[in-house]
Design an enzyme around this catalytic site. Structure first.
Site, PDB file in Angstrom:
ATOM      1  NE  ARG A  35      -3.089   2.238   3.137  1.00 24.78           N
ATOM      2  CZ  ARG A  35      -2.852   3.093   4.290  1.00 24.78           C
ATOM      3  NH1 ARG A  35      -1.954   2.528   5.345  1.00 24.78           N
ATOM      4  NH2 ARG A  35      -3.316   4.173   4.786  1.00 24.78           N
ATOM      5  NE  ARG A  76      -5.637  18.580   8.389  1.00 21.87           N
ATOM      6  CZ  ARG A  76      -5.197  17.561   9.165  1.00 21.87           C
ATOM      7  NH1 ARG A  76      -5.066  17.530  10.454  1.00 21.87           N
ATOM      8  NH2 ARG A  76      -4.483  16.453   8.588  1.00 21.87           N
ATOM      9  CE  LYS A 218      -8.816   4.193   3.790  1.00 20.36           C
ATOM     10  NZ  LYS A 218      -7.666   5.028   3.859  1.00 20.36           N
ATOM     11  CB  THR A 276      -7.229   0.585  11.261  1.00 23.85           C
ATOM     12  OG1 THR A 276      -7.626   0.898  10.086  1.00 23.85           O
ATOM     13  CG2 THR A 276      -6.724   1.785  12.081  1.00 23.85           C
TER      14      THR A 276
END
Length: 479
Positions: A35, A76, A218, A276
């Site tokens: 990846r 953000r 994802k 993860t």
């Protein structure tokens, strides 16, 4: 070289795994797909990374898969004045607004007008990876007045997650489109879209890629879980991205969600990756915790196509040990007596198509005769995918004239790819299937194997034949 397990291993490239020597060691240890995280990779650095990985194919004479993982929209807060941070107290009022002035303890700029437009009273905002939580009390296109549920120190430009809010923008940013175009042009095998919310996000990725790579979604937002079946339908594969998913939904819901996603993807015949924090402690320790071993084992028992290492291989102190451990766990689980019964209990019924009927028949014949291999002649990879969906007890040897197909199948459960010219006739089909099964270490003289193909040869999607072949002396001599 062949693996002694069905599930595949994905490892992330990074500072700890940036040299050809380290990548070769990781491949030897068990990595099937590498990846490349585009969040930490400049577009101009991509050709060198891909060339390095393609070099492994020449060294090991095996297909190597490459997954380019797009960054996605990073939401953000703006900057704060003073020392760049404030302390938010529980139950205090805090405003997120369109004013670009430096933030204070009472307010901060939110440089995403689409968020301010989409927020509604009652919606939650999660800041800095779950450390701070807010709830919206009043909302307008200019500002959102919130109450602090969980307080703490908030610094400039920390991330914002929106578990209750569907943002009316694509999961593809301008950077993602540029990165996806570069990745597709240079020939990576899979491209992953981050922070997918709806099937249209995958359509956006497909428009850029135009069939030059396969598209992986994802799943890391509750909005994606709510439309999971549509997103799987629009994708070539999915990833259970548990990091952000665990931030945006109650963490105790993640294990059940993972199981539902894995089973739905298996039922729909699409590869599923579990990712993860799988061996997170091995970033700094040479052995994992017992809980991490159980976590990896759960993904293997569930029949996931692949498990993925992130920081463990990208920036950890023990990348080779992490891959070796994941490989050992997978091999051990797949040798357990209950492994097959768990896989069988989750098996989906085939669709009413000739190709699915052939795949089911190949699985049942191979199991009944205790055969070690099913040789599938495939141009696009769909034949091998259909057989892998059945989760047979036999290795699926995908014989393909297309190197790109062989590389893409490195992500798929139980598939061992071989690049060879297409069969010329039925006898050639059976002969070379036996020869390659011997050469790759899956059969010996006197064994039988299943051969699946489509006639006429070279016609994608025409799977219509299954045959039992016998491995004779001449196959061994020519292997």
């Amino acid at each position: 070289m062949r693996r002694e397990r069905r599930i595949k291993i994905i490892a992330t490239l990074g500072p700890a795994s940036s040299t050809p020597e380290m990548c070769a060691a990781l491949f030897n240890a068990g990595v099937d797909v590498f990846r490349i995280n585009m969040s930490h990779t400049q577009r101009e650095d991509l050709p060198a990374k891909v060339a390095m990985l393609r070099g492994l194919e020449k060294e090991f004479r095996r297909p190597v898969g490459i997954l380019a993982d797009l960054q996605g929209p990073k939401l953000r807060v703006g900057p704060f004045g003073g020392d760049g941070a404030v302390m938010l107290e529980k139950d205090a009022r805090f405003i997120l607004d369109a004013d670009p002035a430096p933030g204070t303890v009472k307010r901060v700029h939110l440089p995403h007008p689409e968020i301010l437009t989409a927020l509604e009273p009652g919606h939650h905002l999660i800041l800095d990876d779950g450390k701070i939580r807010l709830v919206v009390e009043k909302a307008s296109p200019k500002q959102a007045v919130t109450r602090v549920i969980v307080g703490g120190k908030l610094s400039s430009r920390k991330g914002v997650s929106l578990p209750d809010t569907t943002i009316p923008v694509s999961a593809m940013t301008d950077k993602d489109r540029s990165d996806a175009e570069a990745a597709a042009e240079i020939g990576v095998d899979w491209i992953a879209a981050s922070f997918v919310q709806r099937p249209e996000d995958m359509a956006d990725l497909r428009k850029v890629v135009r069939g030059r790579a396969l598209a992986l979604a994802k799943i890391e937002k509750p909005q994606a879980v709510a439309r999971l079946e549509e997103i799987i339908e629009a994708s070539d594969a999915i990833m259970v991205a548990r990091g952000d998913l665990g931030v945006e939904m109650p963490i105790e819901k993640v294990p059940g969600t993972q199981k539902r996603m894995t089973r739905m993807a298996r039922r729909m015949g699409k590869p599923v990756v579990v990712a993860t924090q799988m061996l997170e402690s091995m970033i700094t320790a040479p052995v994992p915790t017992r809980a991490e071993v159980s976590d990896v084992a759960t993904a293997v028992f569930e029949g996931a196509d692949a498990v993925m290492l992130s920081a463990e291989s990208a920036a950890g102190q023990y990348p080779i040990e992490a891959v070796t451990m994941m490989n050992r766990i997978a091999e051990e689980v797949e040798s357990e007596s209950i492994y097959r019964s768990i896989l069988e209990s989750q098996k989906a019924e085939p669709e009413a198509t000739g190709a699915d009927a052939i795949a089911k028949a190949a699985h049942e014949i191979a199991d009944a005769l205790h055969l070690r291999a099913i040789a599938a002649w495939t141009s696009s990879g769909s034949t091998a995918l259909r057989i892998a969906r059945e989760r047979p007890n036999s290795t699926v040897i995908a014989l393909t004239p297309n190197a790109a197909t062989a590389r893409r199948l490195t992500l798929v459960w139980g598939v061992h790819s071989v690049v060879t010219k297409d069969a010329s006739d039925i006898d050639d089909m059976a002969f070379r299937a036996c020869k390659f099964s011997v050469r790759e270490g899956f059969a010996k003289e006197g064994d039988r194997l299943i051969v699946v193909a489509g006639v006429p040869f070279g016609t994608p999607g025409a799977t219509n034949m299954v045959r039992i072949a016998f491995v004779a002396k001449e196959h061994v001599e020519q292997a």
